[in-house]
Scaffold this motif. Structure first.
Motif, PDB file in Angstrom:
ATOM      1  N   UNK A 107       0.977  -1.536   0.098  1.00 35.89           N
ATOM      2  CA  UNK A 107       0.576  -0.105  -0.125  1.00 35.89           C
ATOM      3  C   UNK A 107       0.600   1.121   0.040  1.00 35.89           C
ATOM      4  N   UNK A 108       1.551   0.943   0.602  1.00 36.94           N
ATOM      5  CA  UNK A 108       3.247   2.095   0.953  1.00 36.94           C
ATOM      6  C   UNK A 108       3.699   2.687  -0.632  1.00 36.94           C
ATOM      7  N   UNK A 109       3.611   1.123  -2.028  1.00 34.22           N
ATOM      8  CA  UNK A 109       4.632   1.694  -2.881  1.00 34.22           C
ATOM      9  C   UNK A 109       3.152   1.767  -3.841  1.00 34.22           C
ATOM     10  N   UNK A 110       2.260   1.571  -3.425  1.00 37.43           N
ATOM     11  CA  UNK A 110       1.170   2.545  -4.636  1.00 37.43           C
ATOM     12  C   UNK A 110       0.551   3.536  -4.081  1.00 37.43           C
ATOM     13  N   UNK A 111       1.193   4.138  -3.421  1.00 42.21           N
ATOM     14  CA  UNK A 111       0.347   5.476  -3.022  1.00 42.21           C
ATOM     15  C   UNK A 111      -0.373   5.832  -1.982  1.00 42.21           C
ATOM     16  N   UNK A 112      -1.369   4.512  -1.537  1.00 43.85           N
ATOM     17  CA  UNK A 112      -2.743   4.604  -1.191  1.00 43.85           C
ATOM     18  C   UNK A 112      -2.603   4.882   0.605  1.00 43.85           C
ATOM     19  N   UNK A 113      -3.535   6.242   1.284  1.00 43.30           N
ATOM     20  CA  UNK A 113      -3.563   6.447   2.501  1.00 43.30           C
ATOM     21  C   UNK A 113      -4.453   5.294   3.473  1.00 43.30           C
ATOM     22  N   UNK A 114      -4.247   4.691   3.735  1.00 44.04           N
ATOM     23  CA  UNK A 114      -4.549   3.310   4.443  1.00 44.04           C
ATOM     24  C   UNK A 114      -4.699   3.676   5.871  1.00 44.04           C
ATOM     25  N   UNK A 115      -5.648   3.083   6.811  1.00 41.76           N
ATOM     26  CA  UNK A 115      -5.502   3.049   8.244  1.00 41.76           C
ATOM     27  C   UNK A 115      -5.226   1.556   8.877  1.00 41.76           C
ATOM     28  N   UNK A 116      -3.908   0.572   9.362  1.00 39.10           N
ATOM     29  CA  UNK A 116      -4.841  -0.427   9.423  1.00 39.10           C
ATOM     30  C   UNK A 116      -6.487  -0.474  10.334  1.00 39.10           C
ATOM     31  N   UNK A 117      -6.835  -1.589  11.187  1.00 34.50           N
ATOM     32  CA  UNK A 117      -7.892  -1.804  12.018  1.00 34.50           C
ATOM     33  C   UNK A 117      -7.920  -2.795  12.276  1.00 34.50           C
ATOM     34  N   UNK A 118      -8.875  -2.500  13.834  1.00 34.71           N
ATOM     35  CA  UNK A 118      -9.028  -3.570  14.676  1.00 34.71           C
ATOM     36  C   UNK A 118      -7.147  -4.172  15.612  1.00 34.71           C
ATOM     37  N   UNK A 119      -8.130  -5.444  15.122  1.00 34.15           N
ATOM     38  CA  UNK A 119      -6.451  -6.153  15.468  1.00 34.15           C
ATOM     39  C   UNK A 119      -5.143  -5.953  15.010  1.00 34.15           C
ATOM     40  N   UNK A 120      -5.435  -5.870  13.364  1.00 36.92           N
ATOM     41  CA  UNK A 120      -3.911  -5.471  12.998  1.00 36.92           C
ATOM     42  C   UNK A 120      -3.494  -4.715  12.813  1.00 36.92           C
ATOM     43  N   UNK A 121      -3.735  -3.378  14.193  1.00 36.30           N
ATOM     44  CA  UNK A 121      -3.722  -2.137  13.983  1.00 36.30           C
ATOM     45  C   UNK A 121      -3.073  -2.400  15.507  1.00 36.30           C
ATOM     46  N   UNK A 122      -4.113  -3.008  16.468  1.00 34.53           N
ATOM     47  CA  UNK A 122      -3.611  -2.904  17.608  1.00 34.53           C
ATOM     48  C   UNK A 122      -2.727  -3.456  18.632  1.00 34.53           C
ATOM     49  N   UNK A 123      -2.711  -4.399  18.347  1.00 34.31           N
ATOM     50  CA  UNK A 123      -1.302  -6.075  17.955  1.00 34.31           C
ATOM     51  C   UNK A 123       0.298  -5.084  18.688  1.00 34.31           C
ATOM     52  N   UNK A 124       0.480  -4.109  17.901  1.00 34.93           N
ATOM     53  CA  UNK A 124       1.050  -3.226  17.215  1.00 34.93           C
ATOM     54  C   UNK A 124       1.510  -1.974  18.395  1.00 34.93           C
ATOM     55  N   UNK A 125       0.173  -1.560  18.598  1.00 32.42           N
ATOM     56  CA  UNK A 125       0.031  -0.384  19.513  1.00 32.42           C
ATOM     57  C   UNK A 125       0.081  -0.791  21.113  1.00 32.42           C
ATOM     58  N   UNK A 126      -0.649  -1.780  21.696  1.00 30.55           N
ATOM     59  CA  UNK A 126      -0.656  -2.232  22.534  1.00 30.55           C
ATOM     60  C   UNK A 126      -0.076  -3.463  23.421  1.00 30.55           C
ATOM     61  N   UNK A 127       0.227  -4.326  22.467  1.00 29.32           N
ATOM     62  CA  UNK A 127       0.743  -5.748  23.470  1.00 29.32           C
ATOM     63  C   UNK A 127       2.387  -5.536  22.764  1.00 29.32           C
ATOM     64  N   UNK A 128       2.507  -6.267  24.253  1.00 31.86           N
ATOM     65  CA  UNK A 128       4.623  -6.507  23.891  1.00 31.86           C
ATOM     66  C   UNK A 128       4.961  -7.178  22.884  1.00 31.86           C
ATOM     67  N   UNK A 129       4.233  -7.919  22.369  1.00 31.50           N
ATOM     68  CA  UNK A 129       4.535  -8.234  21.034  1.00 31.50           C
ATOM     69  C   UNK A 129       3.152  -8.793  20.302  1.00 31.50           C
ATOM     70  N   UNK A 130       3.361  -8.558  18.773  1.00 31.86           N
ATOM     71  CA  UNK A 130       2.322  -8.119  17.968  1.00 31.86           C
ATOM     72  C   UNK A 130       1.703 -10.240  17.853  1.00 31.86           C
ATOM     73  N   UNK A 131       2.391 -10.772  18.097  1.00 34.97           N
ATOM     74  CA  UNK A 131       1.900 -12.276  18.670  1.00 34.97           C
ATOM     75  C   UNK A 131       1.436 -13.068  19.109  1.00 34.97           C
ATOM     76  N   UNK A 132       1.083 -11.490  20.189  1.00 34.35           N
ATOM     77  CA  UNK A 132       0.192 -11.902  21.182  1.00 34.35           C
ATOM     78  C   UNK A 132      -1.436 -11.277  20.890  1.00 34.35           C
ATOM     79  N   UNK A 133      -1.265 -11.228  19.642  1.00 36.83           N
ATOM     80  CA  UNK A 133      -3.142 -10.667  19.446  1.00 36.83           C
ATOM     81  C   UNK A 133      -3.338 -11.302  18.032  1.00 36.83           C
TER      82      UNK A 133
END
Length: 377
Positions: A107-133
């Motif tokens: 998506x970055x290479x295609x120049x498309x504005x986006x945002x990850x949602x739900x577990x795809x985002x939260x696992x990186x935002x608030x969990x110590x390791x993304x594999x936890x969610x």
């Protein structure tokens, strides 16, 4: 009921002993000081059954559960199934993490504005390791005008339009006309699937995956040739619901670090708003569904500053979800032991006062979701 969880064990609320709901909430949260007392065999069985429902956060919750229960409870059949499910979910989450990074780069290479949602985002935002969610699918948001470009990016990575065939218990290529009809009346593209065969898992991990193959949702399955496989699913949204456009979320998105790369995620207020909405809306309409969102809220709420809470308040008011916020958030401190700032306490108190000039349903007030999470009225 999740397959394999059974129907006999239920979380109890016995006032004369530590309740299994109380212990379950401690496990689901960020494990504040004060571990619950040891549980009885019946309570361990009930909590294990409930954790099978909350498989999305099993990788972070089950290790604490296994440390907490007594040694004689660790080899019970339900606990063994839960251990297998947690390991299978973690491996699935590890694979999802790699696919999220792949999607972000595309998506970055295609120049498309986006945002990850739900577990795809939260696992990186608030969990110590993304594999936890993890979650069943990978959700991301684009502007409606970018749906065509997003579709081409996703399909260029090998994801195919798909639909579920219950009789075969497999995804199959979507009927184009049916898909077009569904998408015209929905806030996202029909999901896209990439089937992946998985090889070279360690023997113990492979055994764990096979032990939980029958559990729904089916994170793993066997191909006709007997190979272990999984379906990676991507959902591309242009809104959070039919009446909640994604434009405002995209306008306030933030950068987050994903495995050394940068990706766009919602602001803390938007992530909080969406988690409240998902937990309440799923919970008031379905018994025993959505409790895993509390694992997110207990970790997310303490990170909000006064400005984030003000933004959250405005979103809840704009989309008529103040009642939902009141019923969901008021459980964080007493049930999960989460320390909340004065701004959130003020929001909870203010949201508890209904507008008596209109009806309850006009305010999306379907009552307290809490009992329904445990299969009660």
């Amino acid at each position: 009921m999740t397959a394999g969880a059974g129907t006999a064990a239920r979380l109890d609320t016995d006032s004369d002993a530590p309740s299994s709901i109380e212990s379950f909430c401690w496990l689901l949260g960020p494990h504040v000081p004060g571990m619950p007392p040891s549980a009885s065999t019946a309570q361990v069985e009930a909590i294990a059954a409930e954790l099978l429902h909350a498989w999305q956060v099993a990788p972070v919750v089950v290790p604490a559960f296994l440390r907490w229960i007594r040694p004689e409870h660790r080899d019970g059949p339900r606990v063994a199934l839960l251990r297998a499910r947690a390991r299978a979910a973690q491996v699935f989450a590890e694979l999802q993490r790699e696919r999220i990074l792949e999607l972000v780069r595309a998506f970055e290479a295609a120049g498309i504005s986006y945002a990850l949602l739900k577990s795809a985002a939260l696992r990186f935002q608030i969990y110590a390791q993304p594999e936890q969610r993890c979650g069943e699918d990978i959700d991301l948001l684009v502007a409606r005008r970018d749906l065509g470009s997003a579709r081409r990016v996703v399909e260029g990575l090998g994801y195919e339009p798909a639909q579920w065939n219950e009789a075969r218990r497999r995804y199959e290529r979507a009927d184009p006309q049916l898909r077009q009809l569904v998408e015209a009346q929905h806030h996202e593209l029909g999901f896209s699937i990439r089937r992946e065969r998985v090889h070279s898992l360690p023997e113990q991990t492979r055994d764990a995956v096979f032990a939980q193959l029958a559990l729904r949702p089916w994170l793993w399955h066997l191909t006709p040739a007997g190979e272990l496989a999984t379906d990676m699913m991507v959902d591309v949204h242009h809104g959070l619901a039919l009446d909640i456009s994604g434009d405002a979320l995209l306008a306030t998105r933030r950068r987050a670090v994903l495995g050394g790369a940068l990706a766009w995620v919602p602001s803390p207020a938007w992530s909080m708003f969406y988690s409240i909405y998902k937990l309440y809306w799923e919970g008031v309409h379905h018994y025993r569904e959505g409790v895993h969102h509390y694992a997110d809220l207990t970790r997310l709420a303490p990170t909000l500053d006064a400005g984030d809470v003000d933004e959250l308040w405005q979103l809840l008011a704009a989309y008529n979800l103040l009642a939902a916020a009141h019923f969901v958030l008021r459980r964080l401190a007493p049930e999960f032991g989460v320390t909340l700032g004065p701004a959130i306490h003020a929001l909870i108190d203010a949201a508890g006062a209904p507008d008596t000039r209109t009806g309850a349903l006009d305010q999306n007030d379907y009552g307290d979701v809490w009992p329904k999470l445990w299969g009660q009225r």
